[in-house]
Write a protein that holds these residues in place. Structure first.
Motif, PDB file in Angstrom:
ATOM      1  N   UNK A  18       0.830  -1.212   0.000  1.00 40.66           N
ATOM      2  CA  UNK A  18       0.000   0.000   0.000  1.00 40.66           C
ATOM      3  C   UNK A  18       0.858   1.251   0.000  1.00 40.66           C
ATOM      4  N   UNK A  19       1.996   1.223   0.692  1.00 40.52           N
ATOM      5  CA  UNK A  19       2.890   2.384   0.670  1.00 40.52           C
ATOM      6  C   UNK A  19       3.316   2.712  -0.757  1.00 40.52           C
ATOM      7  N   UNK A  98      -1.490   0.709   7.911  1.00 34.19           N
ATOM      8  CA  UNK A  98      -0.150   1.254   8.150  1.00 34.19           C
ATOM      9  C   UNK A  98       0.422   1.851   6.864  1.00 34.19           C
ATOM     10  N   UNK A  99       0.262   1.126   5.764  1.00 37.81           N
ATOM     11  CA  UNK A  99       0.760   1.633   4.483  1.00 37.81           C
ATOM     12  C   UNK A  99       0.131   2.955   4.104  1.00 37.81           C
ATOM     13  N   UNK A 100      -1.179   3.094   4.316  1.00 37.94           N
ATOM     14  CA  UNK A 100      -1.859   4.349   3.993  1.00 37.94           C
ATOM     15  C   UNK A 100      -1.365   5.496   4.868  1.00 37.94           C
ATOM     16  N   UNK A 101      -1.124   5.208   6.141  1.00 35.01           N
ATOM     17  CA  UNK A 101      -0.570   6.229   7.035  1.00 35.01           C
ATOM     18  C   UNK A 101       0.821   6.667   6.574  1.00 35.01           C
ATOM     19  N   UNK A 102       1.619   5.724   6.090  1.00 33.31           N
ATOM     20  CA  UNK A 102       2.959   6.062   5.621  1.00 33.31           C
ATOM     21  C   UNK A 102       2.906   6.908   4.342  1.00 33.31           C
ATOM     22  N   UNK A 103       1.933   6.653   3.483  1.00 34.41           N
ATOM     23  CA  UNK A 103       1.758   7.500   2.302  1.00 34.41           C
ATOM     24  C   UNK A 103       1.459   8.932   2.732  1.00 34.41           C
TER      25      UNK A 103
END
Length: 257
Positions: A18-19, A98-103
């Motif tokens: 997702x990142x 988590x991936x979306x938060x990192x984006x």
């Protein structure tokens, strides 16, 4: 493999997926990005490489499902115990969030600049919101039957391509924990092909957590003028891929087992 291995591998692998996938959407969508307006081909290849990277990272721990539809298809095939599904699903959903938060963290300045522009302020109540494509999918034409069918069809292609790798000599290793080097590459290019061929109508979620996890994050993030999270559509990119994964598993059992 242990439940901890599965959960850890799926969380890390899906977060990376997702990142990088959401990252290419942010790069193309946000105005102060150097890749602004790079186009659909950049997005489709970005998602393909995102799958490849996430699969390589997590294969040794969890087998690199990274997608509940894939997990369902593998369970129907008999390659994954049904009792492991909740652990896979939990890791995949957490990893997607988590991936979306990192984006968001990576592109925080671009989000802020983009969403405080005059256009974003004027359209702040839009549903889906102004930067929704970075987080979740939406259809170009809203027709529940067509949208659901599109997601089912595209996911059948993806999952069947994964399930049948074991029937091709040299693609899957003899005792695979995951897809293997060649299998992961094949899957990545299948994702690119699906995006180019079948992604136009709905944005090709083909993965329930790819859509649901970032959609939850979009709803929670304090982004200015972000608009709605389009929850009325959210069931389609969850149900469609799960149905597609199950159908692909059934086709495998009928035609290849």
């Amino acid at each position: 493999m242990s439940s901890l291995d599965i959960f850890t591998g799926e969380t890390i692998g899906t977060a990376v997926l997702i990142l990088l996938g959401g990252g290419v959407c942010a790069a193309v969508t946000l105005k102060r990005s150097k890749a602004f307006n790079a186009g659909w081909v950049a997005i489709t290849f970005g998602w393909g490489f995102a799958v490849l990277t996430g699969a390589y990272i997590s294969a040794g721990l969890s087998g690199a499902h990274l997608n509940p539809a894939v997990t369902v298809g593998l369970a129907i095939k008999g390659a994954t115990p049904w009792g492991d599904l909740p652990v896979y699903f939990a890791g995949q959903l957490l990893g997607a969030m988590i991936g979306a938060l990192l984006v968001w963290a990576t592109y925080a300045g671009q989000f802020r600049d983009h969403l405080t522009s005059a256009e974003a302020v004027e359209l702040k109540s839009a549903n889906p919101g102004q930067v929704h494509g970075v987080f979740f999918t939406s259809p170009e034409i809203r027709n529940s039957v067509q949208n659901l069918a599109t997601e089912v069809i595209a996911t059948v292609v993806l999952v069947l391509a994964i399930l049948t790798q074991s029937t091709i000599p040299g693609v899957s290793p003899d005792s695979p924990k995951g897809p293997g080097v060649l299998g992961a590459m094949i899957t990545a290019f299948v994702v690119v092909g699906i995006g180019l061929s079948l992604g136009g109508p709905t944005g090709y979620a083909i993965n329930p957590v790819r859509d649901l996890g970032p959609r939850i994050v979009h709803a929670l993030l304090p982004l200015p003028n972000k608009g709605g999270s389009d929850w009325g559509y959210a069931w389609i990119p969850v149900v469609g891929p799960l149905l597609g994964g199950a159908i692909a598993g059934g086709i495998y059992q009928l035609a290849f087992a």
